[in-house]
Motif scaffolding. Structure first.
Motif, PDB file in Angstrom:
ATOM      1  N   SER A  10       0.852  -1.184   0.000  1.00 33.65           N
ATOM      2  CA  SER A  10       0.000   0.000   0.000  1.00 33.65           C
ATOM      3  C   SER A  10       0.891   1.238   0.000  1.00 33.65           C
ATOM      4  N   PRO A  11       0.391   2.331  -0.555  1.00 35.10           N
ATOM      5  CA  PRO A  11       1.179   3.571  -0.533  1.00 35.10           C
ATOM      6  C   PRO A  11       1.544   3.995   0.882  1.00 35.10           C
ATOM      7  N   ARG A  12       0.640   3.742   1.832  1.00 40.15           N
ATOM      8  CA  ARG A  12       0.915   4.126   3.217  1.00 40.15           C
ATOM      9  C   ARG A  12       2.103   3.335   3.776  1.00 40.15           C
ATOM     10  N   ARG A  13       2.134   2.025   3.550  1.00 43.47           N
ATOM     11  CA  ARG A  13       3.239   1.214   4.056  1.00 43.47           C
ATOM     12  C   ARG A  13       4.545   1.576   3.351  1.00 43.47           C
ATOM     13  N   SER A  14       4.468   1.850   2.067  1.00 43.35           N
ATOM     14  CA  SER A  14       5.667   2.278   1.338  1.00 43.35           C
ATOM     15  C   SER A  14       6.192   3.590   1.904  1.00 43.35           C
ATOM     16  N   HIS A  15       5.270   4.478   2.230  1.00 46.95           N
ATOM     17  CA  HIS A  15       5.656   5.760   2.814  1.00 46.95           C
ATOM     18  C   HIS A  15       6.298   5.543   4.188  1.00 46.95           C
ATOM     19  N   HIS A  16       5.702   4.688   5.002  1.00 46.74           N
ATOM     20  CA  HIS A  16       6.280   4.389   6.316  1.00 46.74           C
ATOM     21  C   HIS A  16       7.687   3.835   6.171  1.00 46.74           C
ATOM     22  N   ARG A  17       7.857   2.933   5.226  1.00 45.66           N
ATOM     23  CA  ARG A  17       9.168   2.321   4.984  1.00 45.66           C
ATOM     24  C   ARG A  17      10.209   3.391   4.627  1.00 45.66           C
ATOM     25  N   SER A  47      10.412  -4.066   9.865  1.00 52.83           N
ATOM     26  CA  SER A  47       9.845  -4.222  11.193  1.00 52.83           C
ATOM     27  C   SER A  47       8.912  -3.084  11.577  1.00 52.83           C
ATOM     28  N   LEU A  48       9.290  -1.853  11.263  1.00 51.72           N
ATOM     29  CA  LEU A  48       8.576  -0.687  11.769  1.00 51.72           C
ATOM     30  C   LEU A  48       7.545  -0.108  10.803  1.00 51.72           C
ATOM     31  N   SER A  49       7.536  -0.558   9.561  1.00 51.11           N
ATOM     32  CA  SER A  49       6.646   0.024   8.557  1.00 51.11           C
ATOM     33  C   SER A  49       5.259  -0.592   8.531  1.00 51.11           C
ATOM     34  N   GLY A  50       5.094  -1.754   9.139  1.00 54.60           N
ATOM     35  CA  GLY A  50       3.820  -2.446   9.091  1.00 54.60           C
ATOM     36  C   GLY A  50       3.739  -3.490   8.002  1.00 54.60           C
ATOM     37  N   GLU A  51       4.802  -3.632   7.214  1.00 55.97           N
ATOM     38  CA  GLU A  51       4.747  -4.606   6.120  1.00 55.97           C
ATOM     39  C   GLU A  51       4.756  -6.041   6.627  1.00 55.97           C
ATOM     40  N   TYR A 101      16.780  -5.552  15.003  1.00 61.10           N
ATOM     41  CA  TYR A 101      15.361  -5.814  15.286  1.00 61.10           C
ATOM     42  C   TYR A 101      14.970  -5.202  16.630  1.00 61.10           C
ATOM     43  N   ALA A 102      15.885  -5.200  17.573  1.00 62.66           N
ATOM     44  CA  ALA A 102      15.615  -4.639  18.903  1.00 62.66           C
ATOM     45  C   ALA A 102      15.572  -3.111  18.886  1.00 62.66           C
ATOM     46  N   ASP A 103      16.154  -2.487  17.872  1.00 64.57           N
ATOM     47  CA  ASP A 103      16.189  -1.030  17.773  1.00 64.57           C
ATOM     48  C   ASP A 103      14.864  -0.541  17.193  1.00 64.57           C
ATOM     49  N   THR A 104      14.018   0.014  18.038  1.00 62.17           N
ATOM     50  CA  THR A 104      12.697   0.463  17.604  1.00 62.17           C
ATOM     51  C   THR A 104      12.584   1.990  17.529  1.00 62.17           C
ATOM     52  N   ALA A 105      13.692   2.687  17.672  1.00 66.34           N
ATOM     53  CA  ALA A 105      13.663   4.152  17.622  1.00 66.34           C
ATOM     54  C   ALA A 105      13.071   4.604  16.295  1.00 66.34           C
ATOM     55  N   PRO A 106      12.247   5.590  16.306  1.00 67.24           N
ATOM     56  CA  PRO A 106      11.908   6.521  17.383  1.00 67.24           C
ATOM     57  C   PRO A 106      10.740   6.074  18.252  1.00 67.24           C
TER      58      PRO A 106
END
Length: 125
Positions: A10-17, A47-51, A101-106
């Motif tokens: 999705s464009p939203r997940r691509s944007h998050h990535r 990990s953080l984008s929702g994909e 994987y443990a690094d979830t910043a921000p």
């Protein structure tokens, strides 16, 4: 609806990535020529984008109830490295996986795209 083995993100997940990559570039000065840096950036983006949300895995026809997120992140990060022409993408991802994987910043923790309120999932540290 036909089964699509590699659905278009999705464009939203691509944007998050892309935002995760931009954050990493600003924070860590990623050296994209370094296999380890590239792998870490892809692990964090996956990990953080929702994909790797369970719903995305179900749509791909690849899921499990135990540790599906981590397995998906490994697979998707290795795929990104392979598509970029990196040699031994799985080994490169494995070498840095736990730390990256443990690094979830921000964020305080991995965002939950499956139902928690945004204030719980996206609390910026």
């Amino acid at each position: 609806m036909a089964y699509e083995p590699h659905p278009t993100p999705s464009p939203r997940r691509s944007h998050h990535r892309r935002l995760v990559h931009a954050y990493d570039q600003c924070r860590a000065k990623v050296d994209w020529k370094s296999g380890a840096h590239h792998a870490c950036a892809e692990i964090r983006a996956s990990s953080l984008s929702g994909e790797c949300d369970l719903s995305q895995e179900i749509n791909r026809g690849v899921f499990g109830l135990m540790a599906h997120h981590g397995k998906c992140v490994r697979r998707r990060a290795a795929l990104s490295l392979a598509l970029a022409g990196r040699a031994e993408p799985e080994a490169t991802v494995d070498a840095v996986f736990d730390r990256c994987y443990a690094d979830t910043a921000p964020f305080e923790r991995h965002p939950d795209f499956a139902g928690l309120r945004p204030s719980e999932s996206f609390k910026v540290t």
